[in-house]
Design an enzyme around this catalytic site. Structure first.
Site, PDB file in Angstrom:
ATOM      1  N   ARG A   1       1.001  -1.195  -0.075  1.00  0.00           N
ATOM      2  CA  ARG A   1      -0.052   0.057  -0.171  1.00  0.00           C
ATOM      3  C   ARG A   1       0.950   1.212   0.215  1.00  0.00           C
ATOM      4  O   ARG A   1       0.492   2.316  -0.018  1.00  0.00           O
ATOM      5  CB  ARG A   1      -0.967   0.038   1.316  1.00  0.00           C
ATOM      6  CG  ARG A   1      -1.849  -1.119   1.373  1.00  0.00           C
ATOM      7  CD  ARG A   1      -3.081  -1.072   2.017  1.00  0.00           C
ATOM      8  NE  ARG A   1      -3.841   0.221   1.987  1.00  0.00           N
ATOM      9  CZ  ARG A   1      -4.572   0.512   0.924  1.00  0.00           C
ATOM     10  NH1 ARG A   1      -4.790  -0.239  -0.064  1.00  0.00           N
ATOM     11  NH2 ARG A   1      -5.194   1.815   0.772  1.00  0.00           N
ATOM     12  N   CYS A  49      -3.728  -5.794   1.859  1.00  0.00           N
ATOM     13  CA  CYS A  49      -4.542  -6.961   2.116  1.00  0.00           C
ATOM     14  C   CYS A  49      -5.944  -6.632   1.598  1.00  0.00           C
ATOM     15  O   CYS A  49      -6.634  -5.555   1.864  1.00  0.00           O
ATOM     16  CB  CYS A  49      -4.516  -7.202   3.780  1.00  0.00           C
ATOM     17  SG  CYS A  49      -3.167  -7.819   4.270  1.00  0.00           S
ATOM     18  N   ASP A  87      -4.942  -5.596  13.135  1.00  0.00           N
ATOM     19  CA  ASP A  87      -4.433  -6.502  12.924  1.00  0.00           C
ATOM     20  C   ASP A  87      -3.731  -7.653  13.854  1.00  0.00           C
ATOM     21  O   ASP A  87      -3.457  -8.517  13.370  1.00  0.00           O
ATOM     22  CB  ASP A  87      -2.799  -6.039  12.493  1.00  0.00           C
ATOM     23  CG  ASP A  87      -2.888  -4.922  11.352  1.00  0.00           C
ATOM     24  OD1 ASP A  87      -2.108  -4.352  10.931  1.00  0.00           O
ATOM     25  OD2 ASP A  87      -3.931  -4.757  10.875  1.00  0.00           O
TER      26      ASP A  87
HETATM   27  C1  LIG Z   1       1.008  -0.466   5.512  1.00  0.00           C
HETATM   28  C2  LIG Z   1       0.180  -0.016   6.674  1.00  0.00           C
HETATM   29  O1  LIG Z   1       0.637   0.626   7.738  1.00  0.00           O
HETATM   30  N1  LIG Z   1      -0.813  -0.854   7.030  1.00  0.00           N
HETATM   31  C3  LIG Z   1      -1.717  -0.694   8.213  1.00  0.00           C
HETATM   32  C4  LIG Z   1      -2.428   0.736   7.875  1.00  0.00           C
HETATM   33  O2  LIG Z   1      -3.376   0.399   6.810  1.00  0.00           O
HETATM   34  P1  LIG Z   1      -3.957   1.804   6.119  1.00  0.00           P
HETATM   35  O3  LIG Z   1      -3.239   2.935   6.358  1.00  0.00           O
HETATM   36  O4  LIG Z   1      -4.475   1.335   4.918  1.00  0.00           O
HETATM   37  O5  LIG Z   1      -5.304   1.880   7.304  1.00  0.00           O
HETATM   38  P2  LIG Z   1      -6.333   2.944   7.429  1.00  0.00           P
HETATM   39  O6  LIG Z   1      -6.283   3.466   8.719  1.00  0.00           O
HETATM   40  O7  LIG Z   1      -6.021   4.108   6.434  1.00  0.00           O
HETATM   41  O8  LIG Z   1      -7.733   2.460   7.082  1.00  0.00           O
HETATM   42  C5  LIG Z   1      -8.632   1.938   8.120  1.00  0.00           C
HETATM   43  C6  LIG Z   1      -9.914   2.614   7.718  1.00  0.00           C
HETATM   44  O9  LIG Z   1      -9.905   3.754   7.185  1.00  0.00           O
HETATM   45  C7  LIG Z   1     -10.876   4.313   6.200  1.00  0.00           C
HETATM   46  N2  LIG Z   1     -10.254   4.855   5.325  1.00  0.00           N
HETATM   47  C8  LIG Z   1      -8.740   4.996   4.984  1.00  0.00           C
HETATM   48  C9  LIG Z   1      -8.144   6.050   4.095  1.00  0.00           C
HETATM   49  C10 LIG Z   1      -9.291   6.808   3.210  1.00  0.00           C
HETATM   50  O10 LIG Z   1      -8.478   7.550   2.428  1.00  0.00           O
HETATM   51  N3  LIG Z   1     -10.412   6.556   3.443  1.00  0.00           N
HETATM   52  C11 LIG Z   1     -11.156   5.746   4.209  1.00  0.00           C
HETATM   53  O11 LIG Z   1     -12.281   5.818   4.403  1.00  0.00           O
HETATM   54  C12 LIG Z   1     -11.279   2.860   5.552  1.00  0.00           C
HETATM   55  O12 LIG Z   1     -12.583   2.647   6.234  1.00  0.00           O
HETATM   56  C13 LIG Z   1     -10.203   1.949   6.292  1.00  0.00           C
HETATM   57  O13 LIG Z   1     -10.821   0.619   6.401  1.00  0.00           O
HETATM   58  O14 LIG Z   1      -3.320   0.909   9.112  1.00  0.00           O
HETATM   59  C14 LIG Z   1      -4.371  -0.185   9.548  1.00  0.00           C
HETATM   60  C15 LIG Z   1      -5.002   0.076  10.650  1.00  0.00           C
HETATM   61  O15 LIG Z   1      -4.363   0.192  11.751  1.00  0.00           O
HETATM   62  C16 LIG Z   1      -3.319  -1.462   9.438  1.00  0.00           C
HETATM   63  O16 LIG Z   1      -4.635  -2.423   9.375  1.00  0.00           O
HETATM   64  C17 LIG Z   1      -2.696  -1.705   8.524  1.00  0.00           C
HETATM   65  O17 LIG Z   1      -1.446  -2.863   8.848  1.00  0.00           O
HETATM   66  C1  LIG Z   2      -3.567  -4.963   6.545  1.00  0.00           C
HETATM   67  C2  LIG Z   2      -2.080  -5.050   6.841  1.00  0.00           C
HETATM   68  O1  LIG Z   2      -1.169  -4.427   5.947  1.00  0.00           O
HETATM   69  P1  LIG Z   2      -1.540  -3.816   4.640  1.00  0.00           P
HETATM   70  O2  LIG Z   2      -1.886  -2.293   4.795  1.00  0.00           O
HETATM   71  O3  LIG Z   2       0.110  -3.742   4.165  1.00  0.00           O
HETATM   72  O4  LIG Z   2      -2.214  -4.333   3.736  1.00  0.00           O
HETATM   73  C3  LIG Z   2      -1.613  -5.751   7.741  1.00  0.00           C
HETATM   74  O5  LIG Z   2      -0.281  -5.470   8.003  1.00  0.00           O
HETATM   75  O6  LIG Z   2      -2.169  -6.449   8.532  1.00  0.00           O
END
Ligand SMILES: CC(=O)N[C@H]1[C@@H](OP(=O)(O)OP(=O)(O)OC[C@H]2O[C@@H](n3ccc(=O)[nH]c3=O)[C@H](O)[C@@H]2O)O[C@H](CO)[C@@H](O)[C@@H]1O
Ligand SMILES: C=C(OP(=O)(O)O)C(=O)O
Length: 451
Positions: A98, A122, A324
């Protein structure tokens, strides 16, 4: 897929010691941050995982020279040639990661334009990036979302802004941090994520010369500066990997010492682990036990014998129970007496893996309702995001196909806890977030081999 399979002979408690290194969810962002510096950066304890390889490749395509340092796990980043790099190769797929979305701000600062290929990660929900794009536009970038990826430009530079996240998104918070640090003027981010990995990224940016204030109530204020220099940093350990091995110890009635694990980052997990009936001991190199001066820091996790207790848990943003951690722990909950409840409030579709556990003899029912203390964003939206786990269930071996990273580890734990021999397909995906997991399994006495 046939060669990407692990044959797992279940029924043996995991016993022994493993070590976790830099957190997957920080190290990849630290690598991107090196793009912002006008001098080299050094990062220690970098785990050999797929996400790091993907980001190392993308940095190389953008002209950053990435070399192995003198210490095992040390990487050195020299961003001197970013401006002169040819970017025609950039339409490379992000693969499983990502992280490419976080290149936007640094590339806009360095080049005034950027192309970001589509994202991996994921498959646990739609994982939108609307907050990221909205923030970049507020900084003054033009963003053109096309089928092949994002085309961005900011010919007149980027300026500070006031931005409130509708939800404390980790990635969107990192997007704002990596963009605001060199934007003209002040940026105020409200409803920010404050995970340990976010705070560690802020430490890195501060080392580089950034001015960042973390206020109370999830407000982060960034004073843009004209230039940043390189950093030297030893990242926080991977609290997700540590919790995964802890769950494995519980599910297999074993005893695993996780060197490098840090209590402060795992407090919510440790509370649940203890409530389920697991035992743990924090070993602190700075405060060694009497008679053990050479003790390394870490946490020992073990199943004390007897029965485990059912619990009710709700995943949430930090300091809540991290999403996670949920998938590996649920395998241990199948062994607990009573009805456990899991309300997954971060991702819409992170309970699909429970079908595989049911095929092994578990008794898990998923629901569209919010089965937790607080109604979440997914209630009445047709997402099966709550689960009830009835236990204890005797797990038997099965053929399993891994759908995503943490479900993959969950399948591994279930196969180790089950009676008989399972075949876990698509197991290479686990390398995306768990360094040398097959060697660690061997160190812990697991009977698992490639056919
Ligand atoms: C590479 C990395 O660091 N991955 C972590 C990161 O993923 P990641 O940064 O993708 O997770 P986010 O906190 O952004 O996403 C959580 C939720 O926020 C919402 N959302 C997010 C962005 C956006 O533009 N719009 C929106 O609606 C979605 O409902 C999503 O399900 O944080 C997550 C939450 O701790 C973890 O599970 C992942 O392991
Ligand atoms: C959701 C996960 O990773 P990523 O955001 O890289 O998919 C994870 O580390 O559990």
């Amino acid at each position: 897929m046939t060669d990407d399979v692990l044959v797992v002979h279940g029924g043996t408690p995991l016993e022994g010691r493993i070590r976790v290194r830099g957190a997957k969810n920080l190290v990849s962002k630290a690598m991107v941050a090196a793009l912002l510096g006008d001098s080299p950066s050094r990062l220690f304890d970098v785990p050999k995982i797929r996400d790091v390889e993907v980001v190392r490749g993308l940095l190389g395509l953008h002209g950053v020279k990435v070399t192995d340092g003198t210490e095992d796990g040390e990487l050195v980043f020299d961003p001197a040639n970013v401006e002169s790099a040819s970017t025609d190769q950039i339409n490379v797929h992000a693969g499983s990661s990502r992280i490419p979305i976080l290149f936007c701000g640094p590339l806009l600062h360095r080049l005034g334009h950027a192309f970001i290929p589509d994202l991996g990660g994921c498959h646990i929900g739609p994982r939108p990036i609307d907050f990221h794009l909205q923030a970049l536009r507020e900084f003054g970038a033009t963003v053109d979302k096309r089928p092949e990826g994002l085309h961005l430009s900011a010919p007149n530079g980027l300026h500070g802004t006031k931005f409130a996240l509708p939800y404390p998104s980790v990635g969107a918070t990192e997007q704002v941090l990596l963009t605001a640090v060199m934007a003209e003027g002040v940026t105020e981010l409200r409803n920010a994520a404050v995970e340990p990995e976010i705070i560690d990224l802020i430490c890195i940016l501060q080392k580089m010369g950034a001015i960042i204030k973390v206020h109370t109530d999830r407000v982060i204020e960034i004073q843009g500066v004209p230039k940043l220099h390189g950093y030297t940093h030893r990242p926080i350990p991977d609290r997700i990997e540590a919790a995964s091995w802890a769950a494995a110890a519980l599910a297999t009635r074993g005893h695993v010492e996780v060197l490098g694990a840090q209590q402060a980052d795992m407090m919510t997990f440790l509370n649940i682990f203890r409530s389920v009936g697991g035992e743990y001991e924090v070993t602190d190199a700075r405060a060694p036990k009497l008679g053990d001066p050479g003790q390394e820091g870490g946490i020992r996790f073990w199943h004390p014998g007897g029965e485990l207790n059912a619990v009710a848990l709700e995943t949430d943003v930090h300091p809540g129970f991290m999403t996670d951690w949920q998938q590996p722990l649920v395998v241990a909950l199948t062994q607990a007496r009573g009805l456990s409840i899991v309300h997954e409030t971060v991702y819409e579709q992170r309970l699909g893996y429970t079908e595989a556990l049911n095929s092994m003899g578990a008794n898990i029912q998923v629901y569209r309702d919010c089965l937790g203390g607080t109604p979440c964003r997914f209630g009445r939206r047709n997402f099966k995001h709550s689960a009830v786990i009835a236990g204890p269930s005797k797990l038997h071996a099965a053929d399993l196909v891994i759908p995503d990273l943490r479900a993959g580890f969950s399948h591994l734990i279930a196969a180790l806890a089950a009676e008989g021999t399972s075949r876990v397909y698509g197991v290479d995906l686990i390398n995306r977030g768990y360094e040398d997991f097959e060697a660690k399994l061997a160190d812990l006495g697991a009977h698992a081999e490639r056919p």
